[in-house]
Write a protein that holds these residues in place. Structure first.
Motif, PDB file in Angstrom:
ATOM      1  N   MET B  56      36.455  46.811  23.655  1.00 41.25           N
ATOM      2  CA  MET B  56      36.217  47.613  22.443  1.00 41.25           C
ATOM      3  C   MET B  56      37.350  47.402  21.457  1.00 41.25           C
ATOM      4  O   MET B  56      38.370  48.055  21.540  1.00 41.25           O
ATOM      5  N   ALA B  82      37.290  50.184  29.393  1.00 40.48           N
ATOM      6  CA  ALA B  82      37.064  51.506  29.967  1.00 40.48           C
ATOM      7  C   ALA B  82      35.632  51.607  30.487  1.00 40.48           C
ATOM      8  O   ALA B  82      35.289  52.502  31.236  1.00 40.48           O
ATOM      9  N   SER B  84      32.961  51.033  32.852  1.00 39.24           N
ATOM     10  CA  SER B  84      33.091  50.645  34.243  1.00 39.24           C
ATOM     11  C   SER B  84      31.762  50.441  34.951  1.00 39.24           C
ATOM     12  O   SER B  84      31.723  50.212  36.143  1.00 39.24           O
ATOM     13  N   GLU B  85      30.672  50.523  34.246  1.00 41.60           N
ATOM     14  CA  GLU B  85      29.382  50.355  34.913  1.00 41.60           C
ATOM     15  C   GLU B  85      29.225  48.936  35.420  1.00 41.60           C
ATOM     16  O   GLU B  85      29.751  47.998  34.832  1.00 41.60           O
ATOM     17  N   ASP B  86      28.445  48.794  36.464  1.00 43.03           N
ATOM     18  CA  ASP B  86      28.169  47.453  37.001  1.00 43.03           C
ATOM     19  C   ASP B  86      27.575  46.562  35.925  1.00 43.03           C
ATOM     20  O   ASP B  86      27.890  45.379  35.832  1.00 43.03           O
ATOM     21  N   LYS B 103      39.687  50.076  32.944  1.00 47.58           N
ATOM     22  CA  LYS B 103      40.778  51.017  32.656  1.00 47.58           C
ATOM     23  C   LYS B 103      40.399  52.362  33.229  1.00 47.58           C
ATOM     24  O   LYS B 103      39.232  52.732  33.210  1.00 47.58           O
ATOM     25  N   PRO B 104      41.365  53.155  33.633  1.00 46.59           N
ATOM     26  CA  PRO B 104      42.775  52.780  33.803  1.00 46.59           C
ATOM     27  C   PRO B 104      42.963  51.858  35.005  1.00 46.59           C
ATOM     28  O   PRO B 104      42.254  51.978  35.986  1.00 46.59           O
ATOM     29  N   PHE B 105      43.852  50.962  34.903  1.00 52.08           N
ATOM     30  CA  PHE B 105      44.017  49.976  35.968  1.00 52.08           C
ATOM     31  C   PHE B 105      45.378  50.158  36.628  1.00 52.08           C
ATOM     32  O   PHE B 105      46.299  50.747  36.068  1.00 52.08           O
ATOM     33  N   LYS B 213      39.345  47.511  47.615  1.00 51.49           N
ATOM     34  CA  LYS B 213      38.290  48.455  47.239  1.00 51.49           C
ATOM     35  C   LYS B 213      37.327  47.820  46.228  1.00 51.49           C
ATOM     36  O   LYS B 213      36.212  48.289  46.044  1.00 51.49           O
ATOM     37  N   VAL B 221      27.405  44.890  51.637  1.00 49.50           N
ATOM     38  CA  VAL B 221      26.056  45.259  51.163  1.00 49.50           C
ATOM     39  C   VAL B 221      25.703  46.521  51.927  1.00 49.50           C
ATOM     40  O   VAL B 221      25.340  46.477  53.101  1.00 49.50           O
TER      41      VAL B 221
END
Lengths: 619, 231
Positions: B56, B82, B84-86, B103-105, B213, B221
């Motif tokens: 963005m 920011a 974060s959706e797949d 983010k945040p990372f 993670k 899966v």
């Protein structure tokens, strides 16, 4: 070219030509007609013999004798003749009819082999002898006969020749008529126009035409019958004039008809049509009048009216059996019209409702005419409009909600990124005073917590708003739980708690794997965070015909002062002091995600026992 | 590698600065941009080896910048967002990014990813592929020597872990259930339980993944099994 073709002058010339032809032809025709029916005239002379049957004496015709009132009657076997002698010529007339004196006459006899076989006379004598009558035979002399024969033969020959002018005249007239027909109605410039004669009703027009035609026929018939007597040139001229006049009238009328056909007023200008229009108008007016009254009636009024009509109809049919059938047909016809329309309207409403039921709120029921059904249709339309609006509102508010959540979480994440990064930098630095390092650590930790909280909040809002997409697959439950357990393995080991998992391998569930892994993860973490140290956490699963139930049981490390349904609300935490790690959203998310998979989630506490139950669909 | 030029583009100046501090701490030279246009200009004028790109941004967002960049350059790009959706991640990676960090990372994680991408990039032209080598992204398995390296670093796996990894890597993209892995690796018919396998997988992830993670290679899966992503 058109100018010449259609100019009135041309037409006038054509008409005059035709009339002249007709006059000449009819003159000739009358002569022909007369002569055809003459078929050989025998003029009796003084030499001709009359046989007085009674006296059996032959008497010569005495030309000079004037037998005024005396009449000689003669009846033959095959042809009764009655004679009346006058002016030296024989007149033949009927006994019972006293003839008025005629100036000329002729006796026409058909002679075969010297015998009169038939005749043509003025007046028809009886063929039967009446008592007291005399019979006279009449024999034309050879000379008379011969001359008559020759004359008739010559006539016959001449006839053919005389036909020629008639025929050619007829052909001429025919072509002129064709021209007139084509030119009918056209003015100089080719435009069609009507004349005042066209205003005559078509029926009257035809009637007159037929009348004239009959008149012509009559003239011809007259001439065929009596032409021999009266048909001298004067009479013929008069008759021809009459025929010509009649033809002119017929022609004018016919041309008028053609004109009317051309401008399409032939039917319109007829009596029948006018009568039909009038009748239609009357019927329509009556009909609309009736409909007006009908419409204004209430439902009850309409029903009563319908019953009344039916009763009247039944009475009429019962009383008048003869025409009952016709009345029945008529009444059924009227009823059928109504029924068809009502049924059609009913179907419109039903099909409209089906579409609305299946979710299309934009459908409008239109074109309903039946007075009973109009309010129904309007009602359905209003309802669907109202529902449509309500749905639109809901969708809009849901969309705004989701947008809000997305925007807010995004706005939270940006400053949070800097906080985490810089807190991390501080932690890496050696700060003075030494306490500052602790402060930095605390900031870093809390920032992480805030990060998790923001993410959780985003997830729970998404699933609650209903905008989330949830997959649905057949998954092996033991695998799912083992995977979730593996993720938490390190922390679990450190916690000192014993996790006892008992999930049969055969159990399969229908759900979204990613979401359920999160649910189980949360429950495992929950158990770990809030369990009394040294105790055990039990994870069991069992299946029924349709469902699978997974239970997480642990002993709480604190006194659980909440109602079972409260704990799954957002931000409710078992630990009122809020000092431990959880964010308060863990169970909320577990519930939300489970429900989005079509399952159910609830918590049951019993003293220090905390039980979290997840029920899913069996696959 | 060291002294490589890295471009950082984000409209938040503080974030850019913090990343700059981390990167220069690792010895990289950092160029800064605050919108897409600046980023492209700097990329054209300089010999950049890696770009960290926020999605963005004003004037030209990260995706458009990435597409324009990819017309000319093939350098590794790490997207930062920011979102974060797949779906956002897939979108970014399909547009041509090599990695996607939300983010945040975790700053250390970001640094690790930068290093990983750089190593892969420089190694790409380098060693010729051997027959016995399986290569997926930065993960390389040398079958002859039973060696596993990620971006050049060797990772020590137990024999079981190695066998599991090899099985999955040889059939990259295919999902194996715990049972199948067990049968193939242990060569026994009796299946112990899901837990053992799950734990092994977790250990492998901890060893080879930058962020276990959010694994890059070895994916879980859920409810079915495990797989290694296809290149």
């Amino acid at each position: 070219m058109k100018k010449i073709t259609y100019s009135p002058i041309t037409k006038a010339i054509a008409v005059s030509l035709a009339l002249i032809c007709i006059f000449a032809a009819s003159f000739e025709l009358l002569g022909i007609v007369t002569d055809i029916f003459s078929r050989g005239e025998i003029r009796l002379t003084a030499d001709d013999i009359i046989i007085n049957k009674l006296s059996r004496s032959a008497e010569k015709l005495r030309r000079t004798e004037v037998l005024d009132e005396e009449t000689l009657y003669a009846f033959s076997d095959d042809a009764g003749l009655c004679f009346e002698a006058y002016d030296g010529d024989v007149r033949i007339g009927h006994e019972e009819e006293k003839r008025a004196k005629a100036d000329t006459f002729s006796l026409t006899c058909y002679v075969t082999d010297g015998k009169v076989t038939s005749y043509s006379i003025y007046g028809e004598p009886s063929t039967q002898a009446v008592e007291g009558e005399q019979i006279i035979y009449f024999y034309p002399t050879e000379a008379t006969y011969k001359s008559a024969s020759e004359e008739s033969a010559a006539l016959r020959q001449a006839l053919i020749k005389r036909c020629i002018p008639v025929i050619s005249g007829a052909i001429c007239v025919f072509f002129i008529c064709v021209y007139l027909a084509v030119a009918a109605g056209h003015q100089k410039d080719g435009e069609l126009c009507a004349l005042s004669i066209d205003k005559m009703y078509s029926e009257i027009n035809l009637f007159l035409m037929i009348g004239c035609f009959i008149a012509v026929i009559l003239v011809l018939v007259f001439f065929s019958e009596y032409g021999a007597y009266f048909g001298d040139n004067g009479v013929k001229a008069l008759a021809s004039f009459g025929i010509t006049a009649a033809s002119f009238i017929i022609g004018a009328l016919a041309v008028s008809d053609i004109r009317k056909l051309k401008i399409h007023t032939f039917i319109k200008q007829s009596i029948a049509y006018r009568a039909f229009c009038l009748a239609k108008r009357i019927v329509l007016r009556l009909w609309s009048f009736g409909s007006e009254i009908f419409k204004d009636l209430s439902g009850k009024g309409k029903a009563i009216l319908a019953l009344g009509i039916f009763f009247a109809y039944s009475v009429i049919t019962a009383l008048s059996l003869k025409s009952g059938f016709l009345i029945a047909v008529a009444a059924t016809g009227v009823l059928a019209v109504f029924v068809r329309r009502s049924v059609g309207d009913y179907e419109k409403i039903i099909s409209g409702m089906e579409m609305i039921k299946s979710g299309d709120m934009s459908v409008k029921i239109e074109g309903v005419e039946d007075a009973f059904l109009i309010p129904v249709a309007d009602g359905v339309n209003s309802l669907s409009e109202g529902i449509g609006k309500a749905v639109e509102e809901k969708v809009k508010s849901e969309r705004l909600k989701t947008e809000l959540i997305t925007n807010v979480s995004h706005d939270l994440k940006t400053p949070l990124t800097s906080i985490i990064s810089y807190a991390d930098l501080l932690v890496k630095e050696e700060l003075s005073p030494p306490e500052a390092n602790d402060y930095a650590k605390i900031i870093s930790l809390k920032a992480e917590k805030l990060k998790k909280l923001t993410q959780d909040l985003f997830d729970i809002s998404k699933v609650n708003s209903g905008n989330d997409v949830t997959a649905s697959e057949k998954l092996k439950l033991s695998t799912l739980i083992a995977q979730a357990m593996a993720e938490e393995e390190n922390e679990n080991e450190k916690s000192g708690l014993e996790f006892l998992v008992n999930v049969p391998e055969k159990i399969n569930v229908l759900c979204d794997g990613k979401k359920m892994s999160r649910v189980f993860s949360n429950l495992i973490v929950n158990a770990r965070l809030y369990s009394l140290s040294g105790t055990r956490v039990y994870i069991d699963a069992e299946e029924t015909d349709e469902n699978v139930t997974v239970t997480f049981k642990n002993i709480a490390s604190y006194k659980m002062n909440f109602k079972d349904d409260e704990i799954t609300e957002r931000f409710t935490r078992g630990d009122e002091a809020r000092s431990t790690e959880g964010s308060g959203l863990g169970l909320s998310i577990a519930k939300g995600f489970t429900e989005s998979c079509g399952g159910s989630f609830f918590v049951k506490t019993d003293g220090d026992l905390f039980k979290a139950v997840v029920r899913l669909k069996k696959a | 590698m060291k002294n490589s030029k890295i471009l950082v583009a984000d409209d938040d100046k503080d974030i850019v600065r913090s990343i700059e501090i981390y990167l220069s701490g690792e010895g990289y030279e950092v160029l800064k941009a605050y919108n897409g246009e600046e980023a492209l200009d700097l990329a054209t004028e300089n010999d950049i080896e890696l770009m960290i790109l926020d999605v963005m941004m004003p004037k030209m967002n990260g995706i458009d910048t990435l597409l324009r960049l990819r017309e000319r350059k093939n350098i590794p790009v790490i997207m930062l967002s920011a979102k974060s959706e797949d779906s956002d991640k897939i979108f970014g990676l399909t547009a041509g990014a090599d990695d996607y960090v939300t983010k945040p990372f975790n700053p250390s994680e970001l640094i690790a990813r930068v290093k990983s991408q750089l190593r892969r990039y420089t190694m790409l032209g380098g060693s010729g592929k051997k027959e016995s080598e399986i290569s997926i992204g930065g993960l390389k398995i040398d079958r002859d020597e039973a060696k596993v390296t990620v971006d050049g670093d060797e990772k020590k796996l137990t024999p079981i872990e190695y066998k599991i990894l090899l099985l999955l890597a040889e059939n990259a993209g295919k999902v194996f259930s715990g049972e199948e892995i067990y049968t193939r690796v242990w060569n026994e018919d009796v299946f112990v339980n899901d837990n053992t396998i799950a734990v092994h997988i977790r250990h492998i992830r901890e060893k080879i993944e930058i962020n276990p993670k959010e694994p890059e290679y070895l994916k879980v899966v859920w409810g079915i099994g495990y797989k290694i992503r296809k290149e």
